[in-house]
Design an enzyme around this catalytic site. Structure first.
Site, PDB file in Angstrom:
ATOM      1  N   GLU A 355      47.005  46.308  41.807  1.00  0.00           N
ATOM      2  CA  GLU A 355      48.412  46.420  41.975  1.00  0.00           C
ATOM      3  C   GLU A 355      49.024  47.205  40.950  1.00  0.00           C
ATOM      4  OE1 GLU A 355      51.090  43.146  43.988  1.00  0.00           O
ATOM      5  OE2 GLU A 355      51.465  42.943  41.788  1.00  0.00           O
ATOM      6  N   HIS A 386      22.604  36.783  47.553  1.00  0.00           N
ATOM      7  CA  HIS A 386      22.437  36.722  48.914  1.00  0.00           C
ATOM      8  C   HIS A 386      23.266  37.295  50.244  1.00  0.00           C
ATOM      9  CE1 HIS A 386      19.044  34.307  47.639  1.00  0.00           C
ATOM     10  NE2 HIS A 386      19.623  33.806  46.787  1.00  0.00           N
ATOM     11  N   LYS A 514      57.493  44.213  52.689  1.00  0.00           N
ATOM     12  CA  LYS A 514      58.510  43.133  52.827  1.00  0.00           C
ATOM     13  C   LYS A 514      59.688  43.582  53.418  1.00  0.00           C
ATOM     14  CE  LYS A 514      57.380  41.419  47.975  1.00  0.00           C
ATOM     15  NZ  LYS A 514      57.951  41.130  46.666  1.00  0.00           N
TER      16      LYS A 514
END
EC number: 5.3.1.9
Length: 549
Positions: A355, A386, A514
């Site tokens: 960000e 793994h 937004k």
């Protein structure tokens, strides 16, 4: 601030020429040719933390050119500007002063002719008094019960940071049950509400603006749930608290003025865990441990501010990151904490870094023609071994990695920790030096396999190595050491952004999504076919709405 594109500097040209000479040199050769390499390329911080950057594809000459880059772009001046309160967040006309929140010397920091440390200390005192009352059972709910549950409602920096820290410092946790709700998906809040009792629960609404849709939507739903049981509006005063810079919106929501823990516009959301947004941390580990947490961050702040370029840990790690993204062409960096309590550390710095430095416009408002922030990802060791280490060992991409581990575990169950640390050491060794064709061939011959089997399997067992890593060994994950480690990564991000000539403290890309989501939300309530969106978005919306008829 020097607004120089770093690829227009002499240091960049020097690094570019230097890269051509060393790009194919293997770490095996770098270590073989310099027996003092570890000593030269490692730093100990306060005898608590070892930073080993010797397993990077750098030489003495590389480091000289990288340090010249930091000097040519005048990083030290940038550091002084930030610490002085200069408005280095130019696009929002704001100072960037999260360092003030952990200024343990109380050195005056003047902003708009006021010493902001007076307000910082007053807030810390208010947080201290409240947290002690809750922890000691003196703060009562609407039926007179002491508080057992704390629900932090926030998103982004108001969630990722506090959640990461409370998890990392779980060994220091008291009796309070901590819950974090971030996602606007109603499932997140619903599952938490199933576990708690309104009579002994407090809600912390953490939102700098008190307008963040996810947070306010969850807060209203939590409030509705609470009032369903309490049947008393005044009971909110015992159970709802705001951690916000927007006093007016918090009051309009129904928060009592005394229940508002403010923070300021000079605190960025992704650096807000040091502020009132960190109240859940204080409630979890207590004020004394929270102070130690601040102390550790302040110690790293002092190191960052006062230490010369060559021994400055955040500067060095930032330069090495830029070396890989802009010369080797790496696109990602991985963070692997070998400590299960730190399972959210990578996610937190994924947000902080991406960000902050996920930008493509320089400080002059021009499009950039070089790489800026890398993709950050990671999981705790040994789980990652793994899952995705295979790609790092034998894939086609260069992925610089940070390995972090404590010397002492909080849970040294039998020999578990020694096995964990053995994996930590082994992975950085394997990534650096790999397994050559000759060494594999020798082992296969010793195993008495037949020639056909050897010939068939040999190519698949080769691990090329030469994958760079930083190793950070910490004596123990304590509040102090965690504070220092977080501040180290914060300052690394700042240096990267400063050298890359971008503004690291805004996030305009987040705002666009937004705005669009609000428009679409309003439209979804209208029972007509959409005509104003692109074909794909229109098709998705219409398919969704077909089930709503």
């Amino acid at each position: 601030m020097k607004n120089i594109n770093f690829n227009n500097t002499q240091s960049y040209q020097d690094l570019k020429n230097h890269f051509r000479k060393i790009k194919n040199i293997h770490l095996r050769d770098l270590f073989a040719s310099d027996l003092n390499r570890f000593k030269k390329f490692s730093i100990i911080f306060e005898n608590e933390m070892l930073i080993d950057f010797s397993k990077n594809r750098i030489t003495d000459e590389t480091l000289i050119y990288l340090l010249n880059l930091a000097k040519e772009t005048d990083v030290k001046s940038g550091i002084k500007l930030m610490f002085s309160g200069a408005k280095i967040n130019k696009t929002e006309n704001r100072s960037v002063l999260h360092i003030a929140l952990r200024n343990r010397t109380n050195r005056p920091i003047i902003l708009n002719n006021c010493n902001i440390m007076l307000e910082v200390n007053a807030l810390l005192e208010k947080m201290k008094n409240f947290s002690k009352m809750v922890i000691h059972g003196e703060w009562k709910g609407y039926t007179g019960k002491s508080i057992s549950n704390v629900v932090n409602i926030g998103i982004g920096g108001s969630d990722l940071g506090p959640y990461m820290v409370t998890e990392a410092l779980r060994p220091y946790k008291n009796h309070l049950n901590m819950y974090y709700v971030s996602n606007i998906d109603g499932t997140h809040l619903t599952e938490v509400l199933k576990k708690i009792n309104p009579e002994n629960t407090i809600f912390l609404i953490a939102s700098k603006t008190f307008t963040t849709d996810e947070t306010i939507t969850n807060a209203h739903s939590a409030k509705k749930w609470f009032l369903h049981y309490s049947q008393d509006q005044s009971a909110l005063d015992k159970h709802f608290f705001a951690l916000s810079a927007n006093i007016k919106n918090a009051l309009n929501f129904g928060i009592n003025i005394n229940n508002i823990f403010k923070f300021w516009d000079w605190v960025g959301g992704r650096f807000s865990l040091w502020s009132s947004a960190g109240l859940s941390i204080m409630l979890s580990i207590g004020f004394d441990n929270f102070e130690k947490f601040l102390d550790g961050a302040h110690a790293m702040d002092n190191h960052f501010y006062h230490t010369n370029y060559k021994e400055n840990i955040p500067i060095l790690l930032a330069l090495i990151s830029i070396w890989y993204t802009n010369f080797f062409g790496s696109e990602t960096e991985a963070i692997f904490p070998y400590d299960q309590y730190m399972h959210r550390f990578s996610a937190y710095f994924q947000q902080s870094n991406m960000e902050s430095n996920g930008k493509s416009i320089n400080r002059n408002g021009q499009r950039i023609n070089y790489q800026t922030g890398p993709i950050i990802w990671g999981e705790p060791g040994t789980n990652g071994q793994h899952a995705f280490y295979q790609l790092i060992h034998q894939g086609t991409r260069l992925i610089p990695c940070d390995f972090i581990a404590p010397v002492f575990s909080h849970n040294d169950l039998n020999n578990h920790h020694m096995k964990l640390i053995s994996n930590f050491f082994a992975q950085t060794q394997a990534l650096a030096f790999g397994q050559s064709r000759d060494s594999i061939l020798h082992r296969l011959i010793l195993s008495k396999k037949n020639q056909d089997d050897i010939k068939r399997i040999l190519p698949f067992k080769i691990c090329k190595g030469n994958q760079p890593t930083n190793s950070i060994l910490i004596r123990k994950i304590t509040p102090y050491n965690l504070g220092a480690l977080i501040a180290l990564y914060e300052h690394k991000i700042f240096v990267q952004g400063y050298i890359l000539n971008i503004f690291s403290f805004d996030q305009w890309g987040v705002e666009l999504g937004k705005e669009l989501s609000q428009n679409i939300y309003n439209y979804l309530n209208i029972n007509v076919k959409n005509k104003s969106y692109d074909a794909s978005t229109e098709g998705l919306i219409n398919f969704y709405k077909s089930f709503m008829i």
